[in-house]
Motif scaffolding. Structure first.
Motif, PDB file in Angstrom:
ATOM      1  N   ARG A   1      26.930  52.995   5.903  1.00 43.42           N
ATOM      2  CA  ARG A   1      25.502  52.690   5.810  1.00 43.42           C
ATOM      3  C   ARG A   1      24.997  52.098   7.113  1.00 43.42           C
ATOM      4  NH1 ARG A   1      23.611  49.882   0.300  1.00 43.42           N
ATOM      5  NH2 ARG A   1      21.626  50.164   1.363  1.00 43.42           N
TER       6      ARG A   1
ATOM      7  N   ILE B   1      23.056  45.280   0.258  1.00 43.07           N
ATOM      8  CA  ILE B   1      24.362  44.807   0.691  1.00 43.07           C
ATOM      9  C   ILE B   1      24.372  43.292   0.678  1.00 43.07           C
ATOM     10  CG2 ILE B   1      25.946  44.739   2.649  1.00 43.07           C
ATOM     11  CD1 ILE B   1      24.931  47.437   3.476  1.00 43.07           C
TER      12      ILE B   1
ATOM     13  N   GLY C   1      20.102  49.367  -3.196  1.00 41.92           N
ATOM     14  CA  GLY C   1      21.482  48.941  -3.398  1.00 41.92           C
ATOM     15  C   GLY C   1      21.853  47.973  -2.296  1.00 41.92           C
TER      16      GLY C   1
ATOM     17  N   LEU D   1      18.258  47.065   5.565  1.00 41.47           N
ATOM     18  CA  LEU D   1      19.342  46.908   4.599  1.00 41.47           C
ATOM     19  C   LEU D   1      19.124  45.758   3.634  1.00 41.47           C
ATOM     20  CD1 LEU D   1      22.517  47.953   6.569  1.00 41.47           C
ATOM     21  CD2 LEU D   1      20.940  49.277   5.182  1.00 41.47           C
TER      22      LEU D   1
ATOM     23  N   VAL E   1      30.097  50.295   3.456  1.00 45.52           N
ATOM     24  CA  VAL E   1      29.186  49.446   4.215  1.00 45.52           C
ATOM     25  C   VAL E   1      29.099  49.921   5.657  1.00 45.52           C
ATOM     26  CG1 VAL E   1      28.851  47.148   5.161  1.00 45.52           C
ATOM     27  CG2 VAL E   1      29.461  47.420   2.764  1.00 45.52           C
TER      28      VAL E   1
ATOM     29  N   ALA F   1      16.688  47.291   1.112  1.00 44.45           N
ATOM     30  CA  ALA F   1      17.186  48.485   0.436  1.00 44.45           C
ATOM     31  C   ALA F   1      17.486  48.198  -1.032  1.00 44.45           C
ATOM     32  CB  ALA F   1      18.438  48.994   1.148  1.00 44.45           C
TER      33      ALA F   1
END
Lengths: 231, 231
Positions: A166, B186, B184, B179, A163, B182
């Motif tokens: 990213r 989170i 995948g 994010l 994480v 995105a």
DNA sequence: GTCTATACCAAGATAGAC
DNA sequence: GTCTATCTTGGTATAGAC
């Protein structure tokens, strides 16, 4: 003799070199046009005009508009990869901060040429699956690389390196895009310093320290909670 | 009597309510279509189809495609502003971290509905000067607000509050966009925590501390330095 | 007030002369 | 190998019937 050559002489026709030059002209023109007009309004006619060739000639070098954008983007990605790889080889800075700095600097330099263009490329273009794949792959590589970096380095204190990686990669990329292309542009040196400071502190501060992450999760936050609106 | 009404009776025609409902249908449909196809390929035909009205009807509610996007974006921005303002009024958390957290959370919540759509709106749309103005203004307001926050709070240690504010605002906005949308994805709670940690540490750590900014500026870095490439 | 059919236009792409 | 002229497509927006 004014016409000294005989018809039989091969006359050394520039088969490849000249063509390659024209491709480059098209690419440069496209970069400017896309940057100025955006993807949709960046028409092939404008590109041809700017490259000072006819539209017909343009289509002899590229099969369609997307192919031009694709090559533009490919070159950018490759340049970015090369920059990072060369940094990695040349110098092995000891402090983690210096590593981050190298990373940030590479991204900044790779965007200085034509920031507007880059925004267009990242934002408007990648509808073709091939392009999308290329971008995705590239980003994934960078995340993996960064994650390894985080895991290798002793100064680093984060719970989840994936994480964190990213977050770091996205932050650098997006912020540089945005703030370099912005109207009231920030001085790049300053931007570099601030970004480096932010990321370094984030990644090296012990959890539970100043602004640490170790707070109780899930305090009943539900989707559509306070402040949310229908829309 | 099967046809009980007389022709003279006003029959209570739903003049506003029904129309408003249709506008909402169009908006919802447009949100899905833009999210799925992007701005350019998100045609009015598709929007009308999805809203299950004809293309002709659509143009009775909105003068053109951009107007639809504009209203979509306006609603988003307003929602974001409202969310922050309401947070600001409801609670006055003491620690700076909690303030940042409220900010981050507001942005996340405002994006949860349809993250893909938001990307399209921020990225593809704003070609019309009116829209652009609206976005710019909105962002500037947020920067100003954040800057005041930074200056008011004693825990904060940054040299240039304006630059820091821009960095904070952009980071939250962009990272959340990216994010959450995105593939995948989170976990949002984790994202919130990490983002809060990063920003809090950045803004509260003393300069010269871990990864501080107080390094010698300008060590001869020139554009086109190592790692740069023509492209 | 909703529909269908269509005008109009801009842009991508191609044909064929030179 | 480069050009001009043109075809094709697809999307926005409108006209006019119901």
């Amino acid at each position: 003799m004014t016409t000294g050559r005989r018809g039989l002489q091969p006359r050394k026709q520039p088969r490849q070199a000249r063509a390659e030059l024209t491709r480059q002209r098209i690419l440069t023109a496209a970069a400017h046009v896309f940057a100025e007009y955006g993807y949709a309004a960046g028409t092939t006619n404008r590109i041809a005009e700017r490259a000072r060739i006819s539209i017909g000639s343009l289509y002899q070098y590229y099969p369609n508009k997307d192919a031009i954008l694709a090559e533009l983007l490919t070159r950018h990605l490759d340049a970015g990869g090369d920059a990072i790889r060369s940094r990695q080889n040349e110098e092995q800075p000891d402090s983690f901060e210096e590593i981050i700095r190298g990373f940030v600097r590479a991204v900044i330099e790779n965007h200085l040429d034509d920031p507007q263009l880059l925004r267009v490329m990242m934002e408007h273009g990648p509808r073709s699956p091939e392009l999308f794949e290329k971008i995705t792959r590239h980003e994934r590589d960078r995340v993996v690389y960064t994650q390894e970096l985080l895991e290798r380095h002793p100064e680093v204190r984060v719970e989840d390196t994936h994480v964190a990686a990213r977050l770091v990669v996205s932050t650098v990329e997006l912020i540089v895009h945005q703030l370099i292309a912005a109207p009231g542009s920030i001085d790049t040196t300053r931007l570099e310093n601030e970004l480096v400071a932010m990321l370094t502190r984030y990644v090296t501060a012990a959890p539970g320290g100043a602004g640490g992450v170790e707070r109780p999760r899930d305090e009943g936050r539900a989707p559509g909670g306070p402040g949310a609106r229908p829309s």
